[in-house]
Design a protein around this motif. Structure first.
Motif, PDB file in Angstrom:
ATOM      1  N   TYR A  73     -23.289  17.081  45.700  1.00  0.00           N
ATOM      2  CA  TYR A  73     -22.347  16.591  46.708  1.00  0.00           C
ATOM      3  C   TYR A  73     -22.985  15.468  47.508  1.00  0.00           C
ATOM      4  N   ASN A  74     -22.260  14.374  47.643  1.00  0.00           N
ATOM      5  CA  ASN A  74     -22.646  13.279  48.527  1.00  0.00           C
ATOM      6  C   ASN A  74     -21.366  12.518  48.847  1.00  0.00           C
ATOM      7  N   ARG A  75     -20.781  12.836  49.985  1.00  0.00           N
ATOM      8  CA  ARG A  75     -19.468  12.262  50.306  1.00  0.00           C
ATOM      9  C   ARG A  75     -19.531  10.742  50.406  1.00  0.00           C
ATOM     10  N   CYS A  76     -20.621  10.215  50.938  1.00  0.00           N
ATOM     11  CA  CYS A  76     -20.751   8.753  51.039  1.00  0.00           C
ATOM     12  C   CYS A  76     -20.611   8.108  49.672  1.00  0.00           C
ATOM     13  N   TYR A  77     -21.255   8.685  48.662  1.00  0.00           N
ATOM     14  CA  TYR A  77     -21.225   8.115  47.321  1.00  0.00           C
ATOM     15  C   TYR A  77     -19.898   8.390  46.623  1.00  0.00           C
ATOM     16  N   LEU A  78     -19.287   9.537  46.921  1.00  0.00           N
ATOM     17  CA  LEU A  78     -17.975   9.842  46.355  1.00  0.00           C
ATOM     18  C   LEU A  78     -16.932   8.842  46.844  1.00  0.00           C
ATOM     19  N   GLU A  79     -16.995   8.522  48.128  1.00  0.00           N
ATOM     20  CA  GLU A  79     -15.996   7.611  48.688  1.00  0.00           C
ATOM     21  C   GLU A  79     -16.290   6.156  48.342  1.00  0.00           C
ATOM     22  N   SER A  80     -17.563   5.769  48.310  1.00  0.00           N
ATOM     23  CA  SER A  80     -17.854   4.370  47.981  1.00  0.00           C
ATOM     24  C   SER A  80     -17.613   4.070  46.508  1.00  0.00           C
ATOM     25  N   ALA A  81     -17.582   5.103  45.659  1.00  0.00           N
ATOM     26  CA  ALA A  81     -17.242   4.884  44.246  1.00  0.00           C
ATOM     27  C   ALA A  81     -15.802   4.433  44.082  1.00  0.00           C
ATOM     28  N   GLN A  82     -14.994   4.610  45.112  1.00  0.00           N
ATOM     29  CA  GLN A  82     -13.598   4.190  45.045  1.00  0.00           C
ATOM     30  C   GLN A  82     -13.457   2.668  45.007  1.00  0.00           C
ATOM     31  N   ARG A  83     -14.550   1.949  45.272  1.00  0.00           N
ATOM     32  CA  ARG A  83     -14.489   0.485  45.198  1.00  0.00           C
ATOM     33  C   ARG A  83     -14.359  -0.008  43.757  1.00  0.00           C
ATOM     34  N   PHE A  84     -14.611   0.861  42.795  1.00  0.00           N
ATOM     35  CA  PHE A  84     -14.510   0.477  41.385  1.00  0.00           C
ATOM     36  C   PHE A  84     -13.112   0.801  40.865  1.00  0.00           C
ATOM     37  N   PRO A  85     -12.404  -0.175  40.351  1.00  0.00           N
ATOM     38  CA  PRO A  85     -11.018   0.069  39.915  1.00  0.00           C
ATOM     39  C   PRO A  85     -10.917   1.066  38.762  1.00  0.00           C
ATOM     40  N   GLN A  86     -12.003   1.248  38.002  1.00  0.00           N
ATOM     41  CA  GLN A  86     -11.948   2.176  36.871  1.00  0.00           C
ATOM     42  C   GLN A  86     -11.982   3.637  37.307  1.00  0.00           C
ATOM     43  N   VAL A  87     -12.421   3.883  38.536  1.00  0.00           N
ATOM     44  CA  VAL A  87     -12.576   5.254  39.022  1.00  0.00           C
ATOM     45  C   VAL A  87     -11.229   5.792  39.503  1.00  0.00           C
ATOM     46  N   PRO A  88     -10.821   6.965  39.040  1.00  0.00           N
ATOM     47  CA  PRO A  88      -9.566   7.549  39.518  1.00  0.00           C
ATOM     48  C   PRO A  88      -9.572   7.715  41.035  1.00  0.00           C
ATOM     49  N   ARG A  89      -8.397   7.573  41.639  1.00  0.00           N
ATOM     50  CA  ARG A  89      -8.293   7.660  43.090  1.00  0.00           C
ATOM     51  C   ARG A  89      -8.453   9.104  43.575  1.00  0.00           C
ATOM     52  N   LEU A  90      -9.141   9.260  44.694  1.00  0.00           N
ATOM     53  CA  LEU A  90      -9.234  10.566  45.328  1.00  0.00           C
ATOM     54  C   LEU A  90      -7.858  10.968  45.839  1.00  0.00           C
ATOM     55  N   GLU A  91      -7.525  12.235  45.693  1.00  0.00           N
ATOM     56  CA  GLU A  91      -6.245  12.744  46.134  1.00  0.00           C
ATOM     57  C   GLU A  91      -6.373  13.340  47.536  1.00  0.00           C
ATOM     58  N   PRO A  92      -5.287  13.471  48.275  1.00  0.00           N
ATOM     59  CA  PRO A  92      -5.352  14.076  49.613  1.00  0.00           C
ATOM     60  C   PRO A  92      -6.049  15.440  49.619  1.00  0.00           C
ATOM     61  N   ALA A  93      -5.803  16.235  48.576  1.00  0.00           N
ATOM     62  CA  ALA A  93      -6.443  17.551  48.516  1.00  0.00           C
ATOM     63  C   ALA A  93      -7.959  17.438  48.344  1.00  0.00           C
ATOM     64  N   ASP A  94      -8.423  16.372  47.679  1.00  0.00           N
ATOM     65  CA  ASP A  94      -9.867  16.159  47.555  1.00  0.00           C
ATOM     66  C   ASP A  94     -10.490  15.913  48.923  1.00  0.00           C
ATOM     67  N   LEU A  95      -9.830  15.090  49.725  1.00  0.00           N
ATOM     68  CA  LEU A  95     -10.335  14.804  51.071  1.00  0.00           C
ATOM     69  C   LEU A  95     -10.282  16.057  51.942  1.00  0.00           C
ATOM     70  N   GLU A  96      -9.283  16.896  51.739  1.00  0.00           N
ATOM     71  CA  GLU A  96      -9.229  18.181  52.451  1.00  0.00           C
ATOM     72  C   GLU A  96     -10.438  19.029  52.090  1.00  0.00           C
ATOM     73  N   LEU A  97     -10.768  19.047  50.803  1.00  0.00           N
ATOM     74  CA  LEU A  97     -11.931  19.809  50.357  1.00  0.00           C
ATOM     75  C   LEU A  97     -13.205  19.262  50.991  1.00  0.00           C
ATOM     76  N   PHE A  98     -13.389  17.958  50.973  1.00  0.00           N
ATOM     77  CA  PHE A  98     -14.584  17.355  51.568  1.00  0.00           C
ATOM     78  C   PHE A  98     -14.664  17.668  53.058  1.00  0.00           C
ATOM     79  N   ASP A  99     -13.530  17.581  53.750  1.00  0.00           N
ATOM     80  CA  ASP A  99     -13.505  17.885  55.185  1.00  0.00           C
ATOM     81  C   ASP A  99     -13.924  19.330  55.437  1.00  0.00           C
ATOM     82  N   LEU A 100     -13.430  20.226  54.613  1.00  0.00           N
ATOM     83  CA  LEU A 100     -13.769  21.637  54.779  1.00  0.00           C
ATOM     84  C   LEU A 100     -15.252  21.876  54.511  1.00  0.00           C
ATOM     85  N   MET A 101     -15.784  21.267  53.446  1.00  0.00           N
ATOM     86  CA  MET A 101     -17.200  21.427  53.138  1.00  0.00           C
ATOM     87  C   MET A 101     -18.073  20.905  54.275  1.00  0.00           C
ATOM     88  N   ASP A 102     -17.718  19.745  54.806  1.00  0.00           N
ATOM     89  CA  ASP A 102     -18.495  19.168  55.903  1.00  0.00           C
ATOM     90  C   ASP A 102     -18.422  20.046  57.151  1.00  0.00           C
TER      91      ASP A 102
END
Length: 354
Positions: free
Chosen positions: A235-264
């Motif tokens: 787990y590394n939320r900084c790297y998970l979110e900054s990977a979104q700068r690459f168009p090939q990477v699938p977009r994070l879904e709202p539920a993914d961000l909910e999961l990250f928020d809960l983990m944090d």
């Protein structure tokens, strides 16, 4: 997000065993704190003299070149705690002020040889890292956490084991916090079972420009896996979110961000986390599969010779099957061109210090 992993019973079975702990329960205990005895320190001094006598490059120094007749057994016991116990240990008492940085680096490397195999920490192939503020910010895609003084949220590193030796502390701040990945996993399962299955999905992590040219600038992996039944968390939320700068990477879904928020939220709670104020001479050892760590922001000294400085090793466990998600650090680029002579000397010393 695609790539749902069939986690089977893992989605419904809490983790158990000594790797499941709560920081609030350990804060007033000292069973996780060890201290080098005067006899063990004398043995380390003897091993340092022997290593110097052999006149090897630091990278060629092995456990056989740093003999620890009795301390080796204690290090093996600590290794068992890291792999099969609570997943971390704090060993105090190395005389880093007396040793000085070069000799302390040799001692740190020598002790590490009894715990695992050092692996590269960056694309330049450096295996002995220096953790200190370089003035960078995490918003810079080329920045890694050990190069900045800003707060680092809970995350895992890119090797099986992480070792930190504190040489100097900052003026204020810089507190290290640990959390049990297994306890965090169980909390997600208990609080939001609807999100727990997402722990086992494939996510994409930014490689922060530390990748060979022929490979993609991101890596894919689930946040949780249970090879052989034992939990391994990444787990590394900084790297998970900054990977979104690459168009090939699938977009994070709202539920993914909910999961990250809960983990944090769970990881950062006083009940879950264990706070440690590292002192000069402290050796912190972590199994990154079972422990996440964080660091608070710090304010450093003005004098360069007093600034916060830790040595870092990333190590692989030789006996851990590579198919079990073992972490081998950063793949070095074929050609290593140090930026300057100073960086070459501090990360790839030619001879042991005298």
């Amino acid at each position: 997000m695609t790539g749902m992993t069939d986690a089977g019973e893992a989605l419904h079975t809490p983790c158990s065993g000594p790797s499941v702990w709560r920081g609030g329960d350990l804060a007033n205990l000292d069973e996780w704190i060890l201290r080098f005895s005067s006899r063990q320190l004398a043995e380390i001094d003897s091993a340092l003299r022997e290593a110097r006598r052999r006149d090897l490059t630091l990278l060629k120094l092995t456990a056989a070149d740093f003999p620890l007749p009795t301390l080796a057994g204690e290090l093996r016991r600590i290794a068992q705690v890291l792999e099969h116990g609570r997943g971390f240990a704090l060993v105090k008492g190395l005389r880093v002020e007396q040793l000085g940085e070069p000799a302390a680096s040799t001692v740190f490397w020598g002790l590490g040889q009894y715990l695992g195999r050092p692996v590269p920490q960056n694309a330049a192939g450096h295996v002995l890292g220096h953790v200190r503020d370089t003035g960078r910010t995490l918003t810079d895609p080329a920045t890694r956490g050990y190069q900045t003084r800003v707060a680092l949220p809970f995350h895992t590193d890119g090797a099986d084991l992480l070792a930190l030796l504190c040489l100097r502390t900052p003026r204020t701040g810089g507190r290290t916090s640990l959390v049990s990945s297994a306890a965090l996993h169980n909390a997600v399962l208990d609080l939001r079972p609807d999100l727990a299955k997402r722990l086992y999905r494939t996510y994409y992590f930014d490689r922060r420009q530390e990748h060979p040219p022929e490979e993609p600038p991101y890596a894919d992996a689930p946040l949780a896996a249970r090879p052989g039944g034992a939990l391994s968390m990444r787990y590394n939320r900084c790297y998970l979110e900054s990977a979104q700068r690459f168009p090939q990477v699938p977009r994070l879904e709202p539920a993914d961000l909910e999961l990250f928020d809960l983990m944090d939220e769970v990881a950062g709670s006083p009940e879950s986390r264990l706070d440690i104020d590292l002192e000069a001479g402290d050796l912190l050892l972590l199994n990154t599969h079972t422990i996440m760590h964080a660091r608070s922001e710090f304010e450093d000294h003005d004098q360069p010779e007093l600034k916060r400085h830790l040595l870092r090793l990333w190590m692989a466990l030789p006996h851990r099957p590579r198919s079990d998600g073992a972490r081998d650090g950063v793949a070095p680029r074929d050609v290593i061109r140090p930026r300057n002579a100073a960086s070459q000397a501090e990360t790839n010393p030619r001879r042991l210090p005298t």
